[in-house]
Design an enzyme around this catalytic site. Structure first.
Site, PDB file in Angstrom:
ATOM      1  N   GLU A  12       0.866  -1.177   0.000  1.00 38.42           N
ATOM      2  CA  GLU A  12       0.000   0.000   0.000  1.00 38.42           C
ATOM      3  C   GLU A  12       0.899   1.223   0.000  1.00 38.42           C
ATOM      4  OE1 GLU A  12      -2.457   2.590   3.103  1.00 38.42           O
ATOM      5  OE2 GLU A  12      -2.802   0.436   3.292  1.00 38.42           O
TER       6      GLU A  12
ATOM      7  N   CYS B 252      -3.242   7.480   5.452  1.00 36.24           N
ATOM      8  CA  CYS B 252      -3.171   7.106   4.036  1.00 36.24           C
ATOM      9  C   CYS B 252      -4.448   7.467   3.292  1.00 36.24           C
ATOM     10  CB  CYS B 252      -2.883   5.616   3.894  1.00 36.24           C
ATOM     11  SG  CYS B 252      -4.034   4.567   4.795  1.00 36.24           S
TER      12      CYS B 252
END
Length: 480
Positions: free
Chosen positions: A222, A259
């Protein structure tokens, strides 16, 4: 190579996976040992990361809840996706064989701790929990931003392995957090998969290392994204002030180090967007400054702001930047993630210009649209584009705050992640660390228990195209 790592992974690679009941017991015990660390864990983690104690208590709760969620998943057992097609020996022109398919563990998995979630995406976080739940031994590379926290949690996981009888081959914490140690870990021939949460350059470097191995392995990374948020004029007219308040919180929560932070806001150029920018800039300016996780992140935040300065302008106060759609499309720097409490507002000339700008976006974890009922028709084309760009779509909400549940998708097209088919949050995260194996014409006693005629565990199985808990042949397992 690290002798301790060598010994662990070579031993782990030769061991069969723990039976489901023992696996679940291990996960429950990890949750208990992490909870038992109490306030000393919170105090140490806060000192290392500058994160508030209340935030860390919530993150610890998420961590132990994830562990228990995966323990329950393993105990129930249907996640293995058992599929059975029985033989048809009299079928013409050729007989049909007996075929049975199930998900099996990959083997030893390398987990890279994240900086921004030092508990929930670190040593005992979701990647470790899901990899262990799938039956894989786990090697964790700690993050240099919270070394003491990593050691303390690592000791708790090792203690849980001993107390539950899981064995010392199920978990290993590296004593080296360097880049070199991480590279060596990915290239170790016994490692069968990698998970990573962090920056695009680091994630891509690990992905490339794994691809260059003599036997490439999957890397579930990620990385960076913008999490675009589109505000249509009707939404600004109806609830512009409310959007400003909530968006300010979403941009600055955790000092902008989530994020899922909305780092890009798109709207239609005009007086409404101008007023919105003025209000948003003023609101961001009122947010007290916070300390970032560690100096390197703060340095990169300042460098990112400087990198976009010549292509954008400040809109109001705080770290609110503004650019038009042409500049955004023309200058790659404006399309890079700014990891910190900043966001960029891009004005588009009209709906066609907005759609063109969205088509040029790279992959994202999330995409959000704010609109009113009268704008639903106009929102359709936006959604059609954004569902190709992001893993999670949000209407009239905000992307920060990731619910840990079976239906969550935390992943998206590159560069948000290296494989958009998978998630790192929720029960589906276990699928990253398993691979399908098919058994053809196997004797009953050589099959995995979940594929035998008698459904001893009472799990859901697809038998000859029908989803059922029945035994092969049709009888139903006794309750309990």
């Amino acid at each position: 190579m690290n002798p301790n790592l060598d010994k662990f992974v070579m031993t782990a690679a030769e061991r069969p996976p723990l039976p489901p009941a023992e696996r679940a017991q291990f996960l429950h015990r990890i949750a208990e040992t992490v909870e038992a660390l109490g306030e000393p864990l919170i105090e140490l983690c806060s000192a290392e990361t500058a994160l508030a104690s209340d935030r860390l208590r919530g993150e610890r709760a998420r961590t132990v809840n994830q562990l228990r969620m995966f323990a329950d998943l393993v105990e129930e057992g249907s996640w293995v996706d058992a599929r059975i097609d029985t033989a048809l020996p009299d079928r013409k022109p050729v007989p049909k064989p007996d075929l049975r398919r199930i998900l099996r563990p990959l083997g030893p998995v390398a987990v890279f701790s994240a900086s921004n979630f030092p508990l929930a995406f670190s040593v005992a976080g979701g990647d470790t929990a899901s990899a262990l739940a799938a039956g894989n031994p786990v090697v964790v590379k700690p993050h240099p931003g919270h070394p003491g926290t990593s050691r303390l949690v690592g000791q708790a996981v090792s203690a849980a392995a001993e107390q539950s009888g899981a064995g010392n081959w199920t978990f290993h914490l590296l004593d080296d957090s360097s880049v070199e140690a991480g590279a060596a870990l990915v290239q170790h021939p016994a490692i069968r998969g990698v998970s990573f949460t962090g920056s695009l350059p680091a994630g891509r470097a690990l992905f490339d290392l794994a691809a260059r191995r003599p036997e490439p392995i999957p890397v579930f990374a990620e990385m960076g994204c913008l999490n675009p948020l589109v505000v249509l004029p009707g939404a600004l007219r109806a609830r512009g002030e409310a959007i400003v308040r909530a968006l300010t919180g979403s941009v600055t929560v955790g000092v902008g180090q989530f994020c899922t932070k909305p780092g890009l806001v798109l709207g239609l150029t005009g007086a409404e967007l101008d007023g919105f920018c003025q209000q948003l800039g003023a609101a961001l300016e009122q947010v007290p400054p916070g300390q970032m996780l560690y100096p390197g992140i703060a340095d990169r935040f300042e460098a990112s702001l400087q990198g976009v300065a010549e292509f954008s302008s400040h809109a109001g106060g705080g770290h609110l930047l503004r650019a038009d759609s042409r500049a955004f499309r023309d200058h790659p720097k404006l399309r890079e993630e700014i990891f910190g409490p900043a966001t960029l507002v891009v004005g588009c000339d009209d709906e066609a210009d907005l759609l063109q700008t969205l088509r040029g976006l790279a992959g994202q974890l999330t995409a959000t649209v704010h609109l009113e009922p009268a704008e639903f028709a106009a929102g359709g084309p936006l959604i059609e584009i954004l569902q190709l760009k992001a893993g999670r779509l949000i209407v009239n909400g905000y992307p920060t705050g990731v619910e840990v549940c079976p239906s969550m998708q935390h992943g998206g097209p590159y560069p948000a992640t290296t494989d958009p088919r998978f998630t790192s949050v929720g029960t589906a995260a276990i699928q990253r660390f398993a691979r399908p194996v098919c058994y053809q014409n196997f004797p009953e006693n050589l099959l995995p228990p979940e594929l035998r005629d008698r459904n001893a565990r009472g799990i859901w199985r697809l038998i000859n195209g029908q989803l059922t808990k029945d035994h092969v042949g049709g009888s139903t397992p006794a309750a309990g």
